[in-house]
Design an enzyme around this catalytic site. Sequence first.
Site, PDB file in Angstrom:
ATOM      1  N   ASP A  56       0.945  -1.048  -0.278  1.00 36.20           N
ATOM      2  CA  ASP A  56       0.394  -0.030  -0.360  1.00 36.20           C
ATOM      3  C   ASP A  56       0.845   0.761   0.188  1.00 36.20           C
ATOM      4  O   ASP A  56       0.103   2.507   0.139  1.00 36.20           O
ATOM      5  CB  ASP A  56      -1.299   0.007   1.461  1.00 36.20           C
ATOM      6  CG  ASP A  56      -0.179   0.412   2.243  1.00 36.20           C
ATOM      7  OD1 ASP A  56       0.396  -0.432   3.218  1.00 36.20           O
ATOM      8  OD2 ASP A  56      -1.328   0.106   3.177  1.00 36.20           O
ATOM      9  N   SER A  57       2.267   0.836  -0.240  1.00 38.28           N
ATOM     10  CA  SER A  57       2.981   2.046  -0.155  1.00 38.28           C
ATOM     11  C   SER A  57       2.798   2.881  -2.236  1.00 38.28           C
ATOM     12  O   SER A  57       3.057   3.818  -1.914  1.00 38.28           O
ATOM     13  CB  SER A  57       4.540   1.847   0.253  1.00 38.28           C
ATOM     14  OG  SER A  57       5.074   0.435  -1.060  1.00 38.28           O
ATOM     15  N   ASP A  95      -0.994  -6.363  -0.349  1.00 39.29           N
ATOM     16  CA  ASP A  95      -1.778  -5.383   0.771  1.00 39.29           C
ATOM     17  C   ASP A  95      -3.014  -5.149   0.498  1.00 39.29           C
ATOM     18  O   ASP A  95      -3.526  -4.829   0.188  1.00 39.29           O
ATOM     19  CB  ASP A  95      -0.630  -4.122   1.176  1.00 39.29           C
ATOM     20  CG  ASP A  95       0.292  -3.931   2.280  1.00 39.29           C
ATOM     21  OD1 ASP A  95       0.031  -4.839   2.971  1.00 39.29           O
ATOM     22  OD2 ASP A  95       1.426  -2.912   1.975  1.00 39.29           O
ATOM     23  N   LYS A 124      -1.221  -9.128   2.472  1.00 37.05           N
ATOM     24  CA  LYS A 124      -0.686  -8.933   4.343  1.00 37.05           C
ATOM     25  C   LYS A 124      -1.142  -7.868   4.750  1.00 37.05           C
ATOM     26  O   LYS A 124      -2.234  -7.699   4.218  1.00 37.05           O
ATOM     27  CB  LYS A 124       0.582  -8.485   4.198  1.00 37.05           C
ATOM     28  CG  LYS A 124       1.334  -7.692   4.423  1.00 37.05           C
ATOM     29  CD  LYS A 124       3.035  -7.102   4.525  1.00 37.05           C
ATOM     30  CE  LYS A 124       3.100  -5.762   3.342  1.00 37.05           C
ATOM     31  NZ  LYS A 124       2.475  -4.883   3.999  1.00 37.05           N
ATOM     32  N   GLU A 126      -1.199  -5.728   9.460  1.00 39.55           N
ATOM     33  CA  GLU A 126      -0.744  -4.916   9.694  1.00 39.55           C
ATOM     34  C   GLU A 126      -1.527  -5.205  10.686  1.00 39.55           C
ATOM     35  O   GLU A 126      -2.717  -5.266  11.085  1.00 39.55           O
ATOM     36  CB  GLU A 126      -0.715  -3.283   9.886  1.00 39.55           C
ATOM     37  CG  GLU A 126       0.197  -3.137   7.929  1.00 39.55           C
ATOM     38  CD  GLU A 126       0.054  -1.504   7.912  1.00 39.55           C
ATOM     39  OE1 GLU A 126       0.310  -0.525   8.899  1.00 39.55           O
ATOM     40  OE2 GLU A 126       1.057  -1.451   6.868  1.00 39.55           O
ATOM     41  N   GLU A 193       8.597  -4.830  10.699  1.00 38.87           N
ATOM     42  CA  GLU A 193       8.887  -2.987  10.515  1.00 38.87           C
ATOM     43  C   GLU A 193       9.706  -2.006  11.121  1.00 38.87           C
ATOM     44  O   GLU A 193       8.847  -1.638  12.108  1.00 38.87           O
ATOM     45  CB  GLU A 193       7.886  -1.988   9.241  1.00 38.87           C
ATOM     46  CG  GLU A 193       8.805  -1.058   8.492  1.00 38.87           C
ATOM     47  CD  GLU A 193       7.358  -0.490   8.152  1.00 38.87           C
ATOM     48  OE1 GLU A 193       6.517  -1.161   7.847  1.00 38.87           O
ATOM     49  OE2 GLU A 193       7.933   0.152   6.857  1.00 38.87           O
TER      50      GLU A 193
HETATM   51  O1  KIV Z   1       3.377  -1.594   1.195  1.00 41.07           O
HETATM   52  C1  KIV Z   1       4.900  -1.408   1.819  1.00 41.07           C
HETATM   53  O2  KIV Z   1       5.426  -0.905   0.916  1.00 41.07           O
HETATM   54  C2  KIV Z   1       5.238  -1.946   3.013  1.00 41.07           C
HETATM   55  C3  KIV Z   1       6.620  -2.688   2.964  1.00 41.07           C
HETATM   56  C4  KIV Z   1       7.191  -1.609   3.909  1.00 41.07           C
HETATM   57  C5  KIV Z   1       6.893  -4.001   3.758  1.00 41.07           C
HETATM   58  O3  KIV Z   1       4.256  -3.031   3.675  1.00 41.07           O
END
Ligand code: KIV
Length: 292
Positions: A56-57, A95, A124, A126, A193
């Site tokens: 989600d970056s 994500d 993934k 969080e 992280e």
């Molecule tokens: O969204 C992302 O890039 C991440 C990484 C920083 C692990 O979750």
Amino acid sequence: MSSTQTPASTAPITVPAVASRKVRDGSDPLVMVTAYDAPGARMASEAGVDLILVGDSLAMVVLGYRDTLQVTVDDMAHHTAAVARAEPASLIVADLPWMSYHLSTEDTVRNAAKLIRAGAEAVKLEGGRKRLPMTESLIDAEIPVMGHIGLTPQSVHAMGGFRVQAKTSDAARALVDDAKALAHAGCFSIVLEGVPTEVAAMVTDAVQVPTIGIGAGPDVDGQVLVYHDVLGIEDRMAPKFVRRYADVKARSVEALAAYAADVRSKAFPGPAESYHLAADVVETLGLYGSDT
Ligand code: KIV
């Protein structure tokens, strides 16, 4: 093999294969990088990267937002599908964005299914023990889950910024308990992280599934970095934990400036970059004087 050669094998990497990769059992560290589109996925796969994270970056490095809270399940599915179309050998993890797994287990499974149908092979999410009901319901629906604890960017406001976590003994022990709970629930790996190296080592020792670090030091079972950081496409911020392996932003600006100069001086396009009529057509049209 030198460090610049890519591995010969292109056999697809599976969730069980990743789950068994503990460095203490003799495995090589896992390599994960983010990617958000087909060319990025193709490059990661050709480089022999084990896992591609459609992170989600995306919100920050591609879509220009200040944090990750702005992307939706539809945004993530759109980019996951682009990555999947490249058919990388790397395992595709997508994500679950903020608010896609916070309301109910039913909502969580439905949202994760959209990402799986878009081409992800795992999702993934969080958070630690408070995410157990959601994690268990996903695993129950046969959707592999990667955990993510420590600095969790979706908690940016609750954390008061992007800050290193687990700096006290109590917080370190709590993080270990979170990791154990996620592993017990069936997560096949856990991202750690923004935590001190010593804490990352404690967590890695405590669980049988691999830990994948970002800003968590070397004593983990793998590393993940953001594509735009590794390649130097993002040059505005340089977090301490990033190592840049290329300077793509600067080289791209140079290349685009050279293109602009060639267009303005009429050096581009040249004859070899242009299409031409056949000689008999030129003759018929009476174009003898033209530069063909
Ligand atoms: O969204 C992302 O890039 C991440 C990484 C920083 C692990 O979750």
